[in-house]
Design an enzyme around this catalytic site. Structure first.
Site, PDB file in Angstrom:
ATOM      1  N   CYS A 123     -18.861  -8.129  11.671  1.00  0.00           N
ATOM      2  CA  CYS A 123     -17.628  -7.954  12.460  1.00  0.00           C
ATOM      3  C   CYS A 123     -17.919  -7.645  13.926  1.00  0.00           C
ATOM      4  CB  CYS A 123     -16.765  -6.870  11.844  1.00  0.00           C
ATOM      5  SG  CYS A 123     -16.545  -7.093  10.083  1.00  0.00           S
ATOM      6  N   HIS A 263     -11.980  -4.506  16.730  1.00  0.00           N
ATOM      7  CA  HIS A 263     -12.056  -5.338  15.530  1.00  0.00           C
ATOM      8  C   HIS A 263     -10.882  -4.979  14.615  1.00  0.00           C
ATOM      9  CE1 HIS A 263     -13.136  -7.057  11.809  1.00  0.00           C
ATOM     10  NE2 HIS A 263     -13.661  -5.975  11.279  1.00  0.00           N
ATOM     11  N   ASN A 294      -8.258  -9.103   7.933  1.00  0.00           N
ATOM     12  CA  ASN A 294      -9.536  -8.791   8.575  1.00  0.00           C
ATOM     13  C   ASN A 294     -10.415 -10.051   8.540  1.00  0.00           C
ATOM     14  OD1 ASN A 294     -12.270  -8.077   8.932  1.00  0.00           O
ATOM     15  ND2 ASN A 294     -11.988  -6.026   8.095  1.00  0.00           N
TER      16      ASN A 294
HETATM   17  C1  LIG Z   1     -10.461  -0.086   2.057  1.00  0.00           C
HETATM   18  C2  LIG Z   1      -9.534   0.992   2.600  1.00  0.00           C
HETATM   19  C3  LIG Z   1      -8.221   0.377   3.066  1.00  0.00           C
HETATM   20  C4  LIG Z   1      -9.223   1.992   1.496  1.00  0.00           C
HETATM   21  O1  LIG Z   1      -8.430   3.034   2.029  1.00  0.00           O
HETATM   22  P1  LIG Z   1      -8.818   4.552   1.769  1.00  0.00           P
HETATM   23  O2  LIG Z   1      -7.758   5.352   2.368  1.00  0.00           O
HETATM   24  O3  LIG Z   1     -10.218   4.766   2.283  1.00  0.00           O
HETATM   25  O4  LIG Z   1      -8.758   4.638   0.198  1.00  0.00           O
HETATM   26  P2  LIG Z   1      -9.815   5.248  -0.829  1.00  0.00           P
HETATM   27  O5  LIG Z   1     -10.935   4.273  -1.049  1.00  0.00           O
HETATM   28  O6  LIG Z   1     -10.166   6.634  -0.411  1.00  0.00           O
HETATM   29  O7  LIG Z   1      -8.939   5.297  -2.131  1.00  0.00           O
HETATM   30  C5  LIG Z   1      -7.773   6.101  -2.203  1.00  0.00           C
HETATM   31  C6  LIG Z   1      -7.091   5.894  -3.528  1.00  0.00           C
HETATM   32  O8  LIG Z   1      -6.530   4.554  -3.580  1.00  0.00           O
HETATM   33  C7  LIG Z   1      -7.032   3.862  -4.725  1.00  0.00           C
HETATM   34  N1  LIG Z   1      -7.205   2.469  -4.384  1.00  0.00           N
HETATM   35  C8  LIG Z   1      -8.298   1.851  -3.903  1.00  0.00           C
HETATM   36  N2  LIG Z   1      -8.050   0.558  -3.694  1.00  0.00           N
HETATM   37  C9  LIG Z   1      -6.765   0.347  -4.042  1.00  0.00           C
HETATM   38  C10 LIG Z   1      -5.928  -0.773  -4.018  1.00  0.00           C
HETATM   39  N3  LIG Z   1      -6.328  -1.986  -3.591  1.00  0.00           N
HETATM   40  N4  LIG Z   1      -4.651  -0.605  -4.420  1.00  0.00           N
HETATM   41  C11 LIG Z   1      -4.212   0.583  -4.853  1.00  0.00           C
HETATM   42  N5  LIG Z   1      -4.950   1.682  -4.883  1.00  0.00           N
HETATM   43  C12 LIG Z   1      -6.224   1.570  -4.483  1.00  0.00           C
HETATM   44  C13 LIG Z   1      -8.338   4.561  -5.050  1.00  0.00           C
HETATM   45  O9  LIG Z   1      -8.667   4.394  -6.416  1.00  0.00           O
HETATM   46  C14 LIG Z   1      -8.016   5.996  -4.736  1.00  0.00           C
HETATM   47  O10 LIG Z   1      -7.264   6.549  -5.790  1.00  0.00           O
HETATM   48  P3  LIG Z   1      -7.427   8.102  -6.231  1.00  0.00           P
HETATM   49  O11 LIG Z   1      -6.970   8.874  -5.012  1.00  0.00           O
HETATM   50  O12 LIG Z   1      -6.529   8.207  -7.390  1.00  0.00           O
HETATM   51  O13 LIG Z   1      -8.888   8.272  -6.531  1.00  0.00           O
HETATM   52  C15 LIG Z   1     -10.205   1.738   3.772  1.00  0.00           C
HETATM   53  O14 LIG Z   1     -11.232   2.556   3.292  1.00  0.00           O
HETATM   54  C16 LIG Z   1     -10.771   0.812   4.800  1.00  0.00           C
HETATM   55  O15 LIG Z   1     -10.070   0.041   5.431  1.00  0.00           O
HETATM   56  N6  LIG Z   1     -12.068   0.936   5.048  1.00  0.00           N
HETATM   57  C17 LIG Z   1     -12.724   0.185   6.094  1.00  0.00           C
HETATM   58  C18 LIG Z   1     -12.770  -1.234   5.714  1.00  0.00           C
HETATM   59  C19 LIG Z   1     -13.384  -2.053   6.736  1.00  0.00           C
HETATM   60  O16 LIG Z   1     -13.160  -1.850   7.889  1.00  0.00           O
HETATM   61  N7  LIG Z   1     -14.166  -2.982   6.252  1.00  0.00           N
HETATM   62  C20 LIG Z   1     -14.745  -3.950   7.030  1.00  0.00           C
HETATM   63  C21 LIG Z   1     -15.538  -3.405   8.130  1.00  0.00           C
HETATM   64  S1  LIG Z   1     -15.440  -4.569   9.144  1.00  0.00           S
END
Ligand SMILES: CC(C)(COP(=O)(O)OP(=O)(O)OC[C@H]1O[C@@H](n2cnc3c(N)ncnc32)[C@H](O)[C@@H]1OP(=O)(O)O)[C@@H](O)C(=O)NCCC(=O)NCCS
Length: 338
Positions: A123, A263, A294
């Site tokens: 990215c 990004h 993304n």
């Molecule tokens: C992926 C992302 C949106 C997840 O959001 P988050 O707030 O970190 O969520 P978490 O992973 O902590 O999960 C929170 C809860 O949602 C749940 N969950 C995870 N994915 C889920 C989905 N697709 N739908 C519903 N619930 C989901 C988890 O199981 C967790 O449940 P719990 O609280 O009961 O354990 C976020 O971490 C993100 O955007 N990260 C960066 C990604 C990124 O930039 N990637 C590319 C780099 S370029």
């Protein structure tokens, strides 16, 4: 000592001359995504800011999307393909190990056998490429450099994996880099970049191709896997610091910025960075992710093009761009909008 090596006389200013983008035709809603994962439209919207994303059709390849975006950038710049001295393509989804996508793209565009190569910086790829292109023009290695960020992440996304299925998308964006008009017209600030390989497991291809083809359970696509939360925390805090360093390196203050184009990883990362940076209200913030998803290396030029199209960005504006992702890697710089 015999003979003497000649090099171009001196460094010169560089700028972006034109920007172009290509958005694939298929619009994929959250409702379509959640047919395959245990999730909801509401969760995806509130956790990532994504409402729809674009996925390529079979005909919308890494090559065809790049050629379309690059053609628009060249037209916007008023530069002919034969004036391009080098094509740099940032991508992690050109599924041929060799030859590079850039070589085919340079040929299809009708460049005059321009130098061409791909870079793998996830990215951060567009900002890495922009830095290389600017340095080439600055030193006289090339007169015009085409920098393309392109991805077909839908090829490497497991639609049944709820940690990645909703986030990744496809598209292409391009910029033409050339010399500034006068000695004091610097259009591309110094890059602030780096890597942190101790976190390589956070976002990566699940396995190498040999394992995917011949290992247990194969053949299968070596999909991307991501541990989103640590990436989220790293991006929200560390990248705000890198963004501030890019502002300082350009010798401007945050009050002089017009646009913030990080990004498009997650809308909440964008908001957290803006808060940490204490961005003034008047700075327009790129939010292309809502309708585009993304798109990794393509996300910054796509977002820039969207802001130009909507009038949020105008010629002469100062923009802070910063890419970050798998590696982990990052790169950012201040640019002037063409
Ligand atoms: C992926 C992302 C949106 C997840 O959001 P988050 O707030 O970190 O969520 P978490 O992973 O902590 O999960 C929170 C809860 O949602 C749940 N969950 C995870 N994915 C889920 C989905 N697709 N739908 C519903 N619930 C989901 C988890 O199981 C967790 O449940 P719990 O609280 O009961 O354990 C976020 O971490 C993100 O955007 N990260 C960066 C990604 C990124 O930039 N990637 C590319 C780099 S370029």
């Amino acid at each position: 000592m015999s003979g003497s090596i000649k090099v171009p006389a001196s460094a010169r200013p560089t700028r972006i001359l034109g920007i172009g983008a290509y958005r694939p035709s298929r619009v994929i809603s959250n409702d379509e995504i959640i047919k395959n994962i245990d999730s909801s439209d509401e969760w995806i919207r509130t956790r990532s800011g994504i409402e729809n994303r674009r996925w390529a059709t079979e005909d919308e390849t890494v090559i065809s999307m790049s050629v379309a975006a690059a053609g628009k950038a060249l037209a916007d710049a008023g530069v002919r393909p034969e004036q391009v001295g080098c094509v740099i393509v940032a991508t992690v989804t050109h599924l041929y190990q060799t030859p590079a996508a850039a070589v085919q793209i340079a040929h299809k565009l009708g460049t005059n056998h321009a130098a061409a190569f791909d870079i793998s910086a996830a990215c951060a790829g567009f900002c890495y490429g922009l830095s290389l292109g600017s340095d080439m023009v600055r030193s006289g290695t090339a007169e015009h450099v085409l920098v393309i960020g392109v991805e077909r992440l839908s090829d490497l996304t497991d639609i049944h994996d709820r940690s990645t299925a909703f986030i990744f998308a496809d598209g292409a964006g391009a910029a033409v880099v050339g010399p500034g008009n006068s000695d004091d017209e610097q259009g591309i600030g110094p890059v602030v970049w780096g890597s942190d390989g101790q976190h390589l497991d956070l976002i990566r291809q699940r396995e190498e191709w040999r394992e995917a083809l011949f290992g247990e359970g194969g053949p299968r696509m070596p999909h991307l896997v991501m541990d989103g939360n640590p990436v989220f925390r790293w991006a929200s805090y560390e990248m705000a610091k890198a963004a501030q360093q890019a502002i300082d390196a350009a010798g401007i203050t945050i009050d002089e910025l017009d646009l913030f184009v990080p990004h498009q990883a997650n809308m909440r990362i964008t908001d957290a960075m803006a808060r940490s940076l204490k961005l003034p209200e008047k700075v327009a913030i790129a939010r292309d992710i809502a309708q585009q998803g993304n798109t990794s290396a393509a996300s910054i030029p796509l977002a820039l093009e969207r802001m130009l199209e909507t009038g949020e960005a105008t010629s002469g504006d100062l923009a802070l761009i910063i890419g970050f992702g798998a590696g982990l890697v990052y790169a950012g710089q201040v640019i002037r909008i063409p």
